[in-house]
Design an enzyme around this catalytic site. Structure first.
Site: not given
Length: 425
Positions: A189-190
Protein backbone atom coordinates in the site's frame (compact mmCIF):
# COMPACT_ATOMS: atom_id res chain seq x y z
CA UNK A 1 18.66 1.78 -16.02
CA UNK A 2 21.86 0.18 -17.19
CA UNK A 3 25.47 1.25 -16.90
CA UNK A 4 25.03 3.13 -20.19
CA UNK A 5 22.45 5.37 -18.53
CA UNK A 6 24.70 6.34 -15.62
CA UNK A 7 25.49 10.03 -15.44
CA UNK A 8 26.99 12.21 -12.73
CA UNK A 9 26.23 15.37 -14.69
CA UNK A 10 23.05 17.38 -14.90
CA UNK A 11 19.88 15.41 -15.48
CA UNK A 12 18.56 15.01 -19.00
CA UNK A 13 15.42 13.07 -18.15
CA UNK A 14 11.79 13.87 -18.86
CA UNK A 15 11.49 15.87 -15.62
CA UNK A 16 14.95 17.44 -15.59
CA UNK A 17 13.36 20.91 -15.53
CA UNK A 18 11.65 20.27 -12.19
CA UNK A 19 12.75 20.97 -8.64
CA UNK A 20 11.27 18.79 -5.91
CA UNK A 21 11.54 19.37 -2.17
CA UNK A 22 11.12 16.06 -0.35
CA UNK A 23 10.01 16.37 3.27
CA UNK A 24 8.83 12.76 3.45
CA UNK A 25 10.24 9.77 5.27
CA UNK A 26 10.00 5.98 5.26
CA UNK A 27 8.43 4.59 2.03
CA UNK A 28 5.30 6.02 0.37
CA UNK A 29 6.60 9.58 -0.03
CA UNK A 30 10.20 8.61 -0.82
CA UNK A 31 8.95 6.06 -3.38
CA UNK A 32 7.10 8.87 -5.14
CA UNK A 33 10.06 11.24 -5.11
CA UNK A 34 12.43 8.52 -6.30
CA UNK A 35 10.18 8.03 -9.34
CA UNK A 36 10.41 11.77 -10.05
CA UNK A 37 14.16 11.72 -9.46
CA UNK A 38 14.69 8.75 -11.78
CA UNK A 39 12.96 10.76 -14.51
CA UNK A 40 15.41 13.62 -13.97
CA UNK A 41 13.85 15.88 -11.35
CA UNK A 42 16.28 17.53 -8.93
CA UNK A 43 15.06 16.13 -5.62
CA UNK A 44 16.32 17.69 -2.40
CA UNK A 45 15.64 15.37 0.54
CA UNK A 46 15.36 17.20 3.86
CA UNK A 47 16.42 15.07 6.83
CA UNK A 48 16.76 15.63 10.55
CA UNK A 49 20.37 16.26 11.59
CA UNK A 50 21.96 13.29 13.32
CA UNK A 51 19.06 10.89 12.67
CA UNK A 52 17.80 11.26 9.13
CA UNK A 53 15.06 9.18 7.53
CA UNK A 54 13.73 6.45 9.83
CA UNK A 55 14.66 3.77 7.29
CA UNK A 56 18.36 4.55 7.65
CA UNK A 57 18.08 2.54 10.88
CA UNK A 58 15.57 -0.14 9.86
CA UNK A 59 17.61 -3.30 9.93
CA UNK A 60 18.88 -5.88 9.68
CA UNK A 61 19.87 -6.35 6.97
CA UNK A 62 22.64 -3.75 7.16
CA UNK A 63 25.25 -2.93 4.55
CA UNK A 64 28.49 -4.86 5.11
CA UNK A 65 31.82 -3.03 5.45
CA UNK A 66 34.97 -3.92 3.51
CA UNK A 67 35.51 -6.91 5.80
CA UNK A 68 31.95 -8.15 5.38
CA UNK A 69 30.84 -7.11 8.86
CA UNK A 70 27.46 -5.38 9.31
CA UNK A 71 27.55 -1.60 9.61
CA UNK A 72 24.88 0.66 11.09
CA UNK A 73 23.60 1.55 7.59
CA UNK A 74 20.29 -0.20 6.82
CA UNK A 75 19.72 -1.54 3.30
CA UNK A 76 16.06 -0.42 3.47
CA UNK A 77 16.99 3.24 2.83
CA UNK A 78 18.66 2.33 -0.47
CA UNK A 79 15.39 0.99 -1.89
CA UNK A 80 13.71 4.38 -2.25
CA UNK A 81 16.24 7.21 -2.09
CA UNK A 82 18.35 6.93 -5.22
CA UNK A 83 19.00 10.06 -7.32
CA UNK A 84 18.32 12.46 -4.43
CA UNK A 85 20.50 14.97 -2.64
CA UNK A 86 20.41 14.80 1.17
CA UNK A 87 20.29 18.06 3.14
CA UNK A 88 20.10 18.06 6.94
CA UNK A 89 17.94 20.83 8.38
CA UNK A 90 16.24 20.94 11.77
CA UNK A 91 12.75 22.17 10.93
CA UNK A 92 11.97 22.59 14.63
CA UNK A 93 14.18 25.70 14.65
CA UNK A 94 13.12 29.07 13.20
CA UNK A 95 16.30 29.18 11.11
CA UNK A 96 15.58 25.72 9.72
CA UNK A 97 12.02 26.68 8.87
CA UNK A 98 13.30 29.76 7.03
CA UNK A 99 15.73 27.67 4.98
CA UNK A 100 13.01 25.20 4.00
CA UNK A 101 10.63 28.01 3.06
CA UNK A 102 13.29 29.56 0.85
CA UNK A 103 13.90 26.22 -0.84
CA UNK A 104 10.14 25.78 -1.33
CA UNK A 105 9.91 29.18 -3.00
CA UNK A 106 12.32 27.84 -5.65
CA UNK A 107 10.59 24.47 -6.01
CA UNK A 108 7.91 23.11 -8.31
CA UNK A 109 6.79 20.30 -6.00
CA UNK A 110 6.79 19.59 -2.28
CA UNK A 111 6.08 16.07 -0.98
CA UNK A 112 5.48 15.49 2.74
CA UNK A 113 4.00 12.75 4.90
CA UNK A 114 3.45 14.35 8.28
CA UNK A 115 0.20 13.83 10.15
CA UNK A 116 -2.65 16.17 9.24
CA UNK A 117 -1.75 19.65 10.48
CA UNK A 118 1.73 18.54 11.55
CA UNK A 119 3.59 21.11 9.46
CA UNK A 120 1.28 24.05 10.14
CA UNK A 121 3.07 24.95 13.37
CA UNK A 122 6.30 25.30 11.38
CA UNK A 123 4.73 27.42 8.67
CA UNK A 124 5.45 24.65 6.17
CA UNK A 125 1.87 23.58 5.40
CA UNK A 126 0.25 24.03 1.99
CA UNK A 127 -1.49 27.31 2.82
CA UNK A 128 1.72 28.89 4.10
CA UNK A 129 3.96 27.76 1.27
CA UNK A 130 1.47 28.31 -1.55
CA UNK A 131 1.08 31.92 -0.38
CA UNK A 132 4.82 32.32 -1.03
CA UNK A 133 4.83 30.25 -4.23
CA UNK A 134 1.39 30.06 -5.91
CA UNK A 135 2.77 27.70 -8.59
CA UNK A 136 3.74 25.13 -5.96
CA UNK A 137 2.29 21.63 -6.21
CA UNK A 138 2.10 20.30 -2.66
CA UNK A 139 1.51 16.56 -2.17
CA UNK A 140 0.53 15.36 1.30
CA UNK A 141 0.70 11.63 2.04
CA UNK A 142 -1.19 10.47 5.15
CA UNK A 143 -2.82 7.32 6.41
CA UNK A 144 -6.41 8.50 6.18
CA UNK A 145 -6.43 11.81 4.34
CA UNK A 146 -7.18 15.34 5.51
CA UNK A 147 -10.93 14.85 5.99
CA UNK A 148 -13.13 12.38 7.83
CA UNK A 149 -13.14 11.11 11.43
CA UNK A 150 -9.83 9.26 11.09
CA UNK A 151 -7.89 12.22 9.64
CA UNK A 152 -5.88 12.85 12.85
CA UNK A 153 -4.73 9.22 13.09
CA UNK A 154 -1.32 7.97 12.07
CA UNK A 155 -1.46 5.39 9.29
CA UNK A 156 0.91 2.52 8.57
CA UNK A 157 0.95 0.08 5.69
CA UNK A 158 0.25 -2.99 7.82
CA UNK A 159 -2.65 -1.28 9.59
CA UNK A 160 -4.13 -0.19 6.26
CA UNK A 161 -3.73 -3.66 4.77
CA UNK A 162 -5.81 -4.92 7.69
CA UNK A 163 -8.47 -2.20 7.68
CA UNK A 164 -9.01 -2.22 3.91
CA UNK A 165 -9.79 -5.93 3.73
CA UNK A 166 -6.62 -6.74 1.80
CA UNK A 167 -5.41 -9.12 4.51
CA UNK A 168 -8.78 -10.86 4.48
CA UNK A 169 -8.15 -11.98 0.89
CA UNK A 170 -4.43 -12.71 1.30
CA UNK A 171 -3.16 -16.04 2.64
CA UNK A 172 -4.38 -19.61 2.83
CA UNK A 173 -8.05 -20.30 3.30
CA UNK A 174 -9.47 -20.95 6.74
CA UNK A 175 -9.17 -24.63 7.54
CA UNK A 176 -5.99 -25.07 5.48
CA UNK A 177 -2.54 -25.40 7.08
CA UNK A 178 -1.28 -21.88 7.79
CA UNK A 179 -4.73 -20.41 7.20
CA UNK A 180 -5.49 -16.91 8.44
CA UNK A 181 -5.11 -13.28 7.42
CA UNK A 182 -1.73 -12.46 5.89
CA UNK A 183 0.05 -9.27 4.88
CA UNK A 184 1.62 -8.95 1.45
CA UNK A 185 5.37 -9.60 1.48
CA UNK A 186 6.27 -5.94 0.84
CA UNK A 187 4.56 -2.75 2.01
CA UNK A 188 2.36 -2.81 -1.06
CA UNK A 189 0.00 0.00 0.00
CA UNK A 190 2.92 2.36 0.65
CA UNK A 191 4.31 1.47 -2.77
CA UNK A 192 0.99 1.90 -4.56
CA UNK A 193 0.49 5.21 -2.76
CA UNK A 194 3.89 6.36 -3.98
CA UNK A 195 2.93 5.45 -7.54
CA UNK A 196 -0.48 7.13 -7.31
CA UNK A 197 1.20 10.20 -5.82
CA UNK A 198 3.61 10.28 -8.76
CA UNK A 199 0.67 10.15 -11.17
CA UNK A 200 -1.21 12.87 -9.28
CA UNK A 201 1.82 15.16 -9.32
CA UNK A 202 2.26 14.72 -13.06
CA UNK A 203 -1.45 15.49 -13.51
CA UNK A 204 -1.13 18.64 -11.39
CA UNK A 205 1.89 19.74 -13.40
CA UNK A 206 -0.08 19.33 -16.60
CA UNK A 207 -2.94 21.38 -15.11
CA UNK A 208 -0.46 24.07 -14.12
CA UNK A 209 0.56 24.44 -17.76
CA UNK A 210 -2.99 25.67 -18.41
CA UNK A 211 -3.80 27.56 -15.22
CA UNK A 212 -0.42 28.78 -14.01
CA UNK A 213 -1.39 27.67 -10.50
CA UNK A 214 -0.27 24.86 -8.26
CA UNK A 215 -2.59 22.85 -6.05
CA UNK A 216 -2.78 20.57 -3.03
CA UNK A 217 -2.81 16.79 -3.47
CA UNK A 218 -4.37 14.79 -0.63
CA UNK A 219 -3.04 11.21 -0.90
CA UNK A 220 -4.33 8.72 1.67
CA UNK A 221 -3.11 5.16 2.15
CA UNK A 222 -6.66 3.99 2.95
CA UNK A 223 -8.03 5.52 -0.27
CA UNK A 224 -5.35 3.76 -2.27
CA UNK A 225 -5.88 0.44 -0.50
CA UNK A 226 -9.59 0.50 -1.28
CA UNK A 227 -8.88 1.40 -4.92
CA UNK A 228 -6.40 -1.44 -5.48
CA UNK A 229 -8.90 -4.04 -4.29
CA UNK A 230 -9.77 -3.81 -7.99
CA UNK A 231 -11.83 -6.80 -9.17
CA UNK A 232 -12.33 -8.01 -5.60
CA UNK A 233 -13.82 -4.68 -4.62
CA UNK A 234 -15.94 -4.55 -7.77
CA UNK A 235 -17.27 -8.03 -7.07
CA UNK A 236 -18.48 -6.95 -3.66
CA UNK A 237 -19.90 -3.60 -4.78
CA UNK A 238 -21.85 -5.02 -7.70
CA UNK A 239 -22.67 -8.60 -6.77
CA UNK A 240 -22.54 -8.45 -2.98
CA UNK A 241 -19.87 -11.13 -2.80
CA UNK A 242 -17.52 -10.86 0.18
CA UNK A 243 -14.35 -12.56 -1.11
CA UNK A 244 -12.35 -14.89 1.10
CA UNK A 245 -8.77 -16.02 1.26
CA UNK A 246 -7.95 -18.81 -1.14
CA UNK A 247 -4.17 -18.98 -1.21
CA UNK A 248 -2.59 -18.80 -4.66
CA UNK A 249 -5.79 -19.63 -6.53
CA UNK A 250 -7.86 -17.06 -8.41
CA UNK A 251 -11.53 -16.43 -7.61
CA UNK A 252 -12.56 -16.05 -11.25
CA UNK A 253 -9.96 -17.88 -13.37
CA UNK A 254 -9.00 -21.58 -13.35
CA UNK A 255 -6.34 -22.97 -13.53
CA UNK A 256 -4.41 -19.95 -12.27
CA UNK A 257 -2.19 -21.00 -9.37
CA UNK A 258 0.87 -22.94 -8.26
CA UNK A 259 1.19 -26.66 -8.95
CA UNK A 260 3.55 -29.33 -7.59
CA UNK A 261 6.19 -30.73 -9.93
CA UNK A 262 8.65 -33.59 -9.79
CA UNK A 263 11.27 -31.37 -8.15
CA UNK A 264 9.33 -28.53 -6.54
CA UNK A 265 6.62 -26.17 -7.73
CA UNK A 266 5.67 -24.10 -10.74
CA UNK A 267 3.16 -21.40 -11.52
CA UNK A 268 0.52 -21.80 -14.22
CA UNK A 269 -1.40 -18.67 -15.20
CA UNK A 270 -3.91 -19.94 -17.76
CA UNK A 271 -6.14 -16.97 -18.44
CA UNK A 272 -8.32 -18.11 -21.33
CA UNK A 273 -9.80 -21.17 -23.00
CA UNK A 274 -7.25 -21.24 -25.81
CA UNK A 275 -4.37 -21.45 -23.35
CA UNK A 276 -6.11 -24.28 -21.52
CA UNK A 277 -6.62 -26.18 -24.76
CA UNK A 278 -2.92 -25.77 -25.65
CA UNK A 279 -1.90 -26.95 -22.19
CA UNK A 280 -4.01 -30.09 -22.60
CA UNK A 281 -2.52 -30.74 -26.03
CA UNK A 282 1.04 -30.51 -24.70
CA UNK A 283 0.20 -32.60 -21.64
CA UNK A 284 -1.49 -35.27 -23.73
CA UNK A 285 -4.91 -35.12 -22.06
CA UNK A 286 -8.38 -34.50 -23.53
CA UNK A 287 -9.77 -32.32 -20.74
CA UNK A 288 -10.40 -29.38 -23.07
CA UNK A 289 -13.12 -31.39 -24.81
CA UNK A 290 -14.83 -32.20 -21.50
CA UNK A 291 -17.85 -29.89 -21.29
CA UNK A 292 -17.09 -29.27 -17.61
CA UNK A 293 -13.71 -27.76 -18.48
CA UNK A 294 -14.02 -26.37 -22.00
CA UNK A 295 -14.84 -22.86 -20.82
CA UNK A 296 -13.42 -20.93 -17.88
CA UNK A 297 -16.78 -20.56 -16.13
CA UNK A 298 -17.11 -24.33 -16.06
CA UNK A 299 -13.55 -24.76 -14.80
CA UNK A 300 -14.32 -22.36 -11.94
CA UNK A 301 -17.47 -24.32 -11.03
CA UNK A 302 -15.65 -27.66 -11.23
CA UNK A 303 -12.40 -26.40 -9.70
CA UNK A 304 -12.40 -29.08 -6.99
CA UNK A 305 -12.45 -31.81 -9.64
CA UNK A 306 -9.99 -30.31 -12.11
CA UNK A 307 -7.22 -29.11 -9.80
CA UNK A 308 -6.41 -32.53 -8.21
CA UNK A 309 -6.28 -34.04 -11.72
CA UNK A 310 -3.86 -31.34 -12.84
CA UNK A 311 -1.71 -31.67 -9.72
CA UNK A 312 -1.30 -35.41 -10.33
CA UNK A 313 -0.26 -34.62 -13.90
CA UNK A 314 2.19 -31.82 -13.11
CA UNK A 315 4.04 -34.05 -10.63
CA UNK A 316 5.16 -36.27 -13.54
CA UNK A 317 7.72 -33.74 -14.86
CA UNK A 318 10.21 -31.29 -13.41
CA UNK A 319 9.56 -27.55 -13.33
CA UNK A 320 12.16 -26.94 -16.03
CA UNK A 321 10.60 -29.57 -18.29
CA UNK A 322 7.14 -28.00 -17.96
CA UNK A 323 8.48 -24.53 -18.66
CA UNK A 324 10.34 -25.80 -21.71
CA UNK A 325 7.25 -27.60 -23.04
CA UNK A 326 4.79 -24.75 -22.45
CA UNK A 327 6.68 -21.51 -23.10
CA UNK A 328 6.70 -22.05 -26.88
CA UNK A 329 2.99 -22.86 -26.84
CA UNK A 330 2.03 -19.47 -25.37
CA UNK A 331 0.93 -21.04 -22.09
CA UNK A 332 2.09 -18.82 -19.19
CA UNK A 333 4.23 -20.99 -16.94
CA UNK A 334 7.27 -20.34 -14.78
CA UNK A 335 9.27 -21.26 -11.70
CA UNK A 336 8.54 -19.89 -8.25
CA UNK A 337 11.83 -18.19 -7.48
CA UNK A 338 13.28 -16.81 -4.31
CA UNK A 339 14.66 -13.29 -4.68
CA UNK A 340 18.21 -14.46 -5.28
CA UNK A 341 17.05 -16.68 -8.14
CA UNK A 342 14.96 -13.81 -9.53
CA UNK A 343 17.96 -11.45 -9.71
CA UNK A 344 19.95 -14.23 -11.39
CA UNK A 345 17.27 -14.85 -14.04
CA UNK A 346 18.56 -14.30 -17.56
CA UNK A 347 15.73 -11.90 -18.42
CA UNK A 348 16.35 -9.84 -15.29
CA UNK A 349 20.05 -9.68 -16.19
CA UNK A 350 19.30 -8.79 -19.80
CA UNK A 351 17.07 -5.91 -18.72
CA UNK A 352 19.79 -4.53 -16.44
CA UNK A 353 17.56 -4.57 -13.37
CA UNK A 354 20.45 -4.82 -10.92
CA UNK A 355 22.41 -1.57 -10.75
CA UNK A 356 25.43 -0.44 -8.78
CA UNK A 357 26.41 3.10 -7.87
CA UNK A 358 29.22 4.89 -6.09
CA UNK A 359 28.11 7.15 -3.28
CA UNK A 360 31.21 9.34 -3.75
CA UNK A 361 32.09 9.00 -7.46
CA UNK A 362 35.54 10.14 -8.45
CA UNK A 363 36.68 10.83 -4.90
CA UNK A 364 37.86 8.93 -1.87
CA UNK A 365 35.30 7.93 0.74
CA UNK A 366 35.15 10.42 3.63
CA UNK A 367 36.47 9.36 7.02
CA UNK A 368 33.81 7.69 9.13
CA UNK A 369 31.87 6.32 6.16
CA UNK A 370 31.72 2.53 6.03
CA UNK A 371 30.26 2.01 2.57
CA UNK A 372 30.63 3.60 -0.84
CA UNK A 373 29.16 1.22 -3.44
CA UNK A 374 25.39 0.71 -3.28
CA UNK A 375 23.22 -1.77 -5.16
CA UNK A 376 19.61 -1.11 -6.08
CA UNK A 377 16.91 -2.23 -8.50
CA UNK A 378 16.65 -0.24 -11.72
CA UNK A 379 13.67 1.95 -12.49
CA UNK A 380 11.04 0.13 -14.56
CA UNK A 381 10.17 3.42 -16.30
CA UNK A 382 11.49 2.94 -19.85
CA UNK A 383 11.15 6.09 -21.96
CA UNK A 384 12.74 5.84 -25.40
CA UNK A 385 13.83 9.48 -25.76
CA UNK A 386 14.27 10.54 -22.14
CA UNK A 387 15.27 7.40 -20.24
CA UNK A 388 15.66 7.20 -16.49
CA UNK A 389 19.24 7.88 -15.44
CA UNK A 390 21.49 7.14 -12.51
CA UNK A 391 22.93 10.35 -11.08
CA UNK A 392 23.24 9.94 -7.32
CA UNK A 393 23.52 6.85 -5.20
CA UNK A 394 21.26 6.79 -2.13
CA UNK A 395 23.03 9.58 -0.23
CA UNK A 396 24.83 9.59 3.08
CA UNK A 397 23.04 11.65 5.70
CA UNK A 398 23.54 15.33 4.89
CA UNK A 399 25.96 14.53 2.06
CA UNK A 400 24.78 17.47 -0.06
CA UNK A 401 23.90 20.03 2.61
CA UNK A 402 26.64 22.54 1.87
CA UNK A 403 26.41 21.99 -1.89
CA UNK A 404 22.67 22.64 -2.06
CA UNK A 405 22.56 25.59 0.32
CA UNK A 406 25.41 27.28 -1.53
CA UNK A 407 23.86 26.55 -4.92
CA UNK A 408 20.22 27.35 -4.11
CA UNK A 409 20.40 29.96 -1.35
CA UNK A 410 23.84 31.47 -1.88
CA UNK A 411 25.10 30.71 1.64
CA UNK A 412 28.84 31.04 2.13
CA UNK A 413 31.18 28.99 4.32
CA UNK A 414 30.86 31.33 7.30
CA UNK A 415 27.05 31.21 7.20
CA UNK A 416 27.05 27.44 6.91
CA UNK A 417 29.44 27.15 9.84
CA UNK A 418 27.28 29.43 11.95
CA UNK A 419 24.11 27.42 11.20
CA UNK A 420 25.95 24.20 11.94
CA UNK A 421 27.18 25.60 15.23
CA UNK A 422 23.55 26.37 16.20
CA UNK A 423 22.49 22.81 15.38
CA UNK A 424 20.30 23.93 12.49
CA UNK A 425 22.21 21.80 9.96
Amino acid sequence: MTAADTSSSAATGALSHLRVLDLSRVLAGPWCTQNLADMGADVIKIEKPGDGDDTRHWGPPFFPDAEGKPTSHACYFAACNRNKRSVTVDMATPEGQRLIRELAMQSDVVVENFKTGGLKRYGLDYESLSALNPRLIYCSVTGFGHTGPYAPRAGYDLLIQAMSGLMSITGHADGEPGGGPMRVGVAVIDLFTGMYATTAILGALEARHRTGRGQHIDMALLDVAMAVLANQGAGFLNAGNVPRRQGNTHPSVVPYQDFPTQDGNMLLAIGNDGQFARFCEVAGVDWASDERFTQNAGRVIHRDTLIPMMAALTRTRSTAEWVRLLENKAVPCGPINHIGQAFDDEQVRARGLRVEQERYPGSSMPAGEAINRVMSTASPLRLSDTPATLRYAPPALGQHTDEVLRERLGLDAAQLQELRGKGVL
